[in-house]
Design a protein around this motif. Structure first.
Motif, PDB file in Angstrom:
ATOM      1  N   VAL A 209      26.639  39.969  26.816  1.00  0.00           N
ATOM      2  CA  VAL A 209      27.662  39.956  25.766  1.00  0.00           C
ATOM      3  C   VAL A 209      29.051  39.769  26.372  1.00  0.00           C
ATOM      4  CG1 VAL A 209      28.717  41.254  23.878  1.00  0.00           C
ATOM      5  CG2 VAL A 209      26.249  41.441  24.295  1.00  0.00           C
ATOM      6  N   ILE A 210      29.410  40.663  27.279  1.00  0.00           N
ATOM      7  CA  ILE A 210      30.775  40.684  27.805  1.00  0.00           C
ATOM      8  C   ILE A 210      31.073  39.464  28.674  1.00  0.00           C
ATOM      9  CG2 ILE A 210      32.381  41.955  29.289  1.00  0.00           C
ATOM     10  CD1 ILE A 210      30.881  44.532  28.387  1.00  0.00           C
ATOM     11  N   ASN A 211      30.167  39.136  29.577  1.00  0.00           N
ATOM     12  CA  ASN A 211      30.477  38.071  30.541  1.00  0.00           C
ATOM     13  C   ASN A 211      30.692  36.701  29.901  1.00  0.00           C
ATOM     14  OD1 ASN A 211      30.080  40.208  32.271  1.00  0.00           O
ATOM     15  ND2 ASN A 211      28.864  39.051  33.738  1.00  0.00           N
ATOM     16  N   PRO A 212      29.760  36.209  29.074  1.00  0.00           N
ATOM     17  CA  PRO A 212      30.004  34.878  28.513  1.00  0.00           C
ATOM     18  C   PRO A 212      31.179  34.831  27.545  1.00  0.00           C
ATOM     19  CG  PRO A 212      28.036  35.848  27.546  1.00  0.00           C
ATOM     20  CD  PRO A 212      28.430  36.730  28.688  1.00  0.00           C
ATOM     21  N   LEU A 213      31.378  35.894  26.763  1.00  0.00           N
ATOM     22  CA  LEU A 213      32.493  35.870  25.811  1.00  0.00           C
ATOM     23  C   LEU A 213      33.837  35.904  26.533  1.00  0.00           C
ATOM     24  CD1 LEU A 213      31.217  38.111  22.861  1.00  0.00           C
ATOM     25  CD2 LEU A 213      31.104  35.625  23.147  1.00  0.00           C
ATOM     26  N   THR A 214      33.933  36.688  27.605  1.00  0.00           N
ATOM     27  CA  THR A 214      35.193  36.686  28.364  1.00  0.00           C
ATOM     28  C   THR A 214      35.406  35.347  29.057  1.00  0.00           C
ATOM     29  OG1 THR A 214      34.081  37.681  30.290  1.00  0.00           O
ATOM     30  CG2 THR A 214      35.191  39.182  28.756  1.00  0.00           C
ATOM     31  N   ALA A 215      34.314  34.710  29.495  1.00  0.00           N
ATOM     32  CA  ALA A 215      34.434  33.418  30.177  1.00  0.00           C
ATOM     33  C   ALA A 215      34.815  32.303  29.203  1.00  0.00           C
ATOM     34  CB  ALA A 215      33.123  33.076  30.882  1.00  0.00           C
ATOM     35  N   ILE A 216      34.220  32.312  28.018  1.00  0.00           N
ATOM     36  CA  ILE A 216      34.493  31.261  27.027  1.00  0.00           C
ATOM     37  C   ILE A 216      35.892  31.398  26.443  1.00  0.00           C
ATOM     38  CG2 ILE A 216      33.836  30.412  24.736  1.00  0.00           C
ATOM     39  CD1 ILE A 216      30.905  31.180  25.524  1.00  0.00           C
ATOM     40  N   PHE A 217      36.294  32.644  26.142  1.00  0.00           N
ATOM     41  CA  PHE A 217      37.587  32.861  25.489  1.00  0.00           C
ATOM     42  C   PHE A 217      38.698  33.222  26.474  1.00  0.00           C
ATOM     43  CE2 PHE A 217      34.457  33.523  22.110  1.00  0.00           C
ATOM     44  CZ  PHE A 217      34.977  32.690  21.124  1.00  0.00           C
ATOM     45  N   ARG A 218      38.349  33.322  27.769  1.00  0.00           N
ATOM     46  CA  ARG A 218      39.320  33.585  28.837  1.00  0.00           C
ATOM     47  C   ARG A 218      40.127  34.857  28.560  1.00  0.00           C
ATOM     48  NH1 ARG A 218      36.594  29.702  30.607  1.00  0.00           N
ATOM     49  NH2 ARG A 218      37.456  28.041  31.916  1.00  0.00           N
ATOM     50  N   VAL A 219      39.402  35.947  28.314  1.00  0.00           N
ATOM     51  CA  VAL A 219      40.045  37.218  27.987  1.00  0.00           C
ATOM     52  C   VAL A 219      39.446  38.337  28.840  1.00  0.00           C
ATOM     53  CG1 VAL A 219      40.601  36.580  25.607  1.00  0.00           C
ATOM     54  CG2 VAL A 219      38.373  37.628  26.122  1.00  0.00           C
ATOM     55  N   PRO A 220      40.178  39.447  29.030  1.00  0.00           N
ATOM     56  CA  PRO A 220      39.603  40.607  29.726  1.00  0.00           C
ATOM     57  C   PRO A 220      38.562  41.295  28.850  1.00  0.00           C
ATOM     58  CG  PRO A 220      41.809  41.117  28.935  1.00  0.00           C
ATOM     59  CD  PRO A 220      41.597  39.650  28.690  1.00  0.00           C
ATOM     60  N   ASN A 221      37.818  42.212  29.451  1.00  0.00           N
ATOM     61  CA  ASN A 221      36.679  42.833  28.771  1.00  0.00           C
ATOM     62  C   ASN A 221      37.023  43.476  27.437  1.00  0.00           C
ATOM     63  OD1 ASN A 221      35.451  42.074  31.133  1.00  0.00           O
ATOM     64  ND2 ASN A 221      34.793  44.125  31.731  1.00  0.00           N
ATOM     65  N   GLY A 222      38.158  44.155  27.369  1.00  0.00           N
ATOM     66  CA  GLY A 222      38.510  44.867  26.149  1.00  0.00           C
ATOM     67  C   GLY A 222      38.642  43.969  24.936  1.00  0.00           C
ATOM     68  N   GLU A 223      38.979  42.698  25.153  1.00  0.00           N
ATOM     69  CA  GLU A 223      39.165  41.772  24.032  1.00  0.00           C
ATOM     70  C   GLU A 223      37.850  41.390  23.362  1.00  0.00           C
ATOM     71  OE1 GLU A 223      42.136  40.724  22.723  1.00  0.00           O
ATOM     72  OE2 GLU A 223      42.872  42.285  24.081  1.00  0.00           O
ATOM     73  N   VAL A 224      36.724  41.723  23.996  1.00  0.00           N
ATOM     74  CA  VAL A 224      35.425  41.460  23.364  1.00  0.00           C
ATOM     75  C   VAL A 224      35.266  42.303  22.098  1.00  0.00           C
ATOM     76  CG1 VAL A 224      32.911  41.634  23.714  1.00  0.00           C
ATOM     77  CG2 VAL A 224      34.368  40.736  25.529  1.00  0.00           C
TER      78      VAL A 224
ATOM     79  N   THR B   1      36.126  49.478  30.597  1.00  0.00           N
ATOM     80  CA  THR B   1      36.559  48.426  31.537  1.00  0.00           C
ATOM     81  C   THR B   1      37.521  47.466  30.851  1.00  0.00           C
ATOM     82  OG1 THR B   1      34.690  46.968  30.973  1.00  0.00           O
ATOM     83  CG2 THR B   1      34.334  48.578  32.735  1.00  0.00           C
ATOM     84  N   SER B   2      38.289  47.967  29.894  1.00  0.00           N
ATOM     85  CA  SER B   2      39.075  47.095  29.011  1.00  0.00           C
ATOM     86  C   SER B   2      40.009  46.148  29.747  1.00  0.00           C
ATOM     87  CB  SER B   2      39.869  47.936  28.012  1.00  0.00           C
ATOM     88  OG  SER B   2      40.759  48.808  28.700  1.00  0.00           O
ATOM     89  N   GLY B   3      40.578  46.593  30.856  1.00  0.00           N
ATOM     90  CA  GLY B   3      41.520  45.743  31.574  1.00  0.00           C
ATOM     91  C   GLY B   3      40.887  44.856  32.624  1.00  0.00           C
ATOM     92  N   ASN B   4      39.582  45.020  32.841  1.00  0.00           N
ATOM     93  CA  ASN B   4      38.897  44.253  33.887  1.00  0.00           C
ATOM     94  C   ASN B   4      38.605  42.824  33.437  1.00  0.00           C
ATOM     95  OD1 ASN B   4      38.904  46.717  35.138  1.00  0.00           O
ATOM     96  ND2 ASN B   4      36.690  46.869  35.386  1.00  0.00           N
ATOM     97  N   ARG B   5      38.527  41.944  34.413  1.00  0.00           N
ATOM     98  CA  ARG B   5      38.105  40.564  34.165  1.00  0.00           C
ATOM     99  C   ARG B   5      36.687  40.434  34.710  1.00  0.00           C
ATOM    100  NH1 ARG B   5      42.489  37.849  32.617  1.00  0.00           N
ATOM    101  NH2 ARG B   5      41.745  35.741  33.062  1.00  0.00           N
ATOM    102  N   SER B   6      35.762  40.064  33.861  1.00  0.00           N
ATOM    103  CA  SER B   6      34.353  40.038  34.255  1.00  0.00           C
ATOM    104  C   SER B   6      34.127  39.095  35.429  1.00  0.00           C
ATOM    105  CB  SER B   6      33.478  39.603  33.077  1.00  0.00           C
ATOM    106  OG  SER B   6      33.606  38.205  32.845  1.00  0.00           O
ATOM    107  N   SER B   7      33.022  39.330  36.129  1.00  0.00           N
ATOM    108  CA  SER B   7      32.688  38.471  37.269  1.00  0.00           C
ATOM    109  C   SER B   7      32.503  37.024  36.829  1.00  0.00           C
ATOM    110  CB  SER B   7      31.414  38.978  37.958  1.00  0.00           C
ATOM    111  OG  SER B   7      30.328  39.018  37.044  1.00  0.00           O
TER     112      SER B   7
END
Length: 251
Positions: free
Chosen positions: A123-138, A192-198
């Protein structure tokens, strides 16, 4: 490169007396590596599920951004079988490292925590990668439908998978229900709201990602089990194709 590709040059130095520890996200790397060895010369395989927040700052350099824990265990060892001495030494060395907050688990529990981590990553990794956002924005309300759809598909696939393995009891079924997994994903996003996923770090750096071992596993296993996995299939294709979207634009 994949674990199998990275290990291929080392095959002359590896044998049944070797121990290989996997720490990457997803499922499938162990099977690919095992295929490199004849049946009689399989190394011992350990796996660690790492929830610490870490980001790369360069070759052989990383920052420990968030303290969490680590669970480590054998990929497939009978409860009555002892680990070989070299594997036991590696396990004990990791367990003795206080900053890692490591816990030893058996093969069955290792599978369960691997699958839980898989859902969070799917859930977190592809959505952060597609939308270019940190984890919390999911947790942005505009992503609620996507987030829940990814969780629901993964839940159905995992329950079917564990049922096929004959390791699904009532407690495990509840553990992998869509409602419980959805709550788990939300907790991870908050913690992990401020983190950027791997995966986001990988796409921003122009590297390959682990999406084939995460959403790719959900898609492959779902097809094998006759489960609908259209949303996971869509995000898999988008990450592999390097697609980018703005929040609110949908997929």
């Amino acid at each position: 490169p994949s674990a199998a590709a990275a290990l291929t040059p080392l095959l002359p130095r590896l044998s049944s007396e070797s121990t290989i520890l996997f720490t990457q996200n997803g499922i499938g790397a162990v099977d690919e590596v095992a295929a490199l060895f004849p049946t009689h010369a399989q190394p011992t395989y350990l796996s660690a599920i790492v929830t610490h927040g870490v980001f790369s700052t360069g070759p052989f350099s990383a920052t420990h951004a968030g303290v969490a824990d680590l669970k480590i265990g054998p990929v497939s060892v009978s409860p009555t079988t002892s680990l070989p001495p070299a594997a036991r030494w590696l396990m004990d060395t990791i367990l003795s490292s206080e900053p890692l907050a490591a816990t030893e688990v058996g093969a069955e529990e290792l599978l369960n925590v691997t699958l839980e981590k898989l859902v969070a990553n799917a859930v977190i990794n592809p959505l952060t990668a597609i939308f270019r956002v940190p984890n919390g924005e999911v947790l942005d309300p505009r992503l609620t439908g996507l987030r829940k759809a990814l969780v629901a598909e993964a839940s159905t696939v995992i329950v079917s998978h564990l049922s096929a393995l004959r390791v699904l009891d009532a407690e495990t079924r509840e553990r992998f229900s869509a409602s419980r997994l959805g709550e788990m994903v939300e907790r991870v996003c908050v913690a992990t709201s401020g983190n950027r996923s791997s995966m986001l770090q990988d796409v921003e750096a122009g590297r390959g990602t682990e999406v084939a071992y995460i959403n790719g596993w959900v898609v492959q296993r779902g097809r094998e089990m006759g489960v609908e996995v259209g949303v996971n299939e869509r995000v898999l294709g988008m990450v592999e194709g390097g697609e980018v979207r703005e929040l609110g634009k949908g997929l």
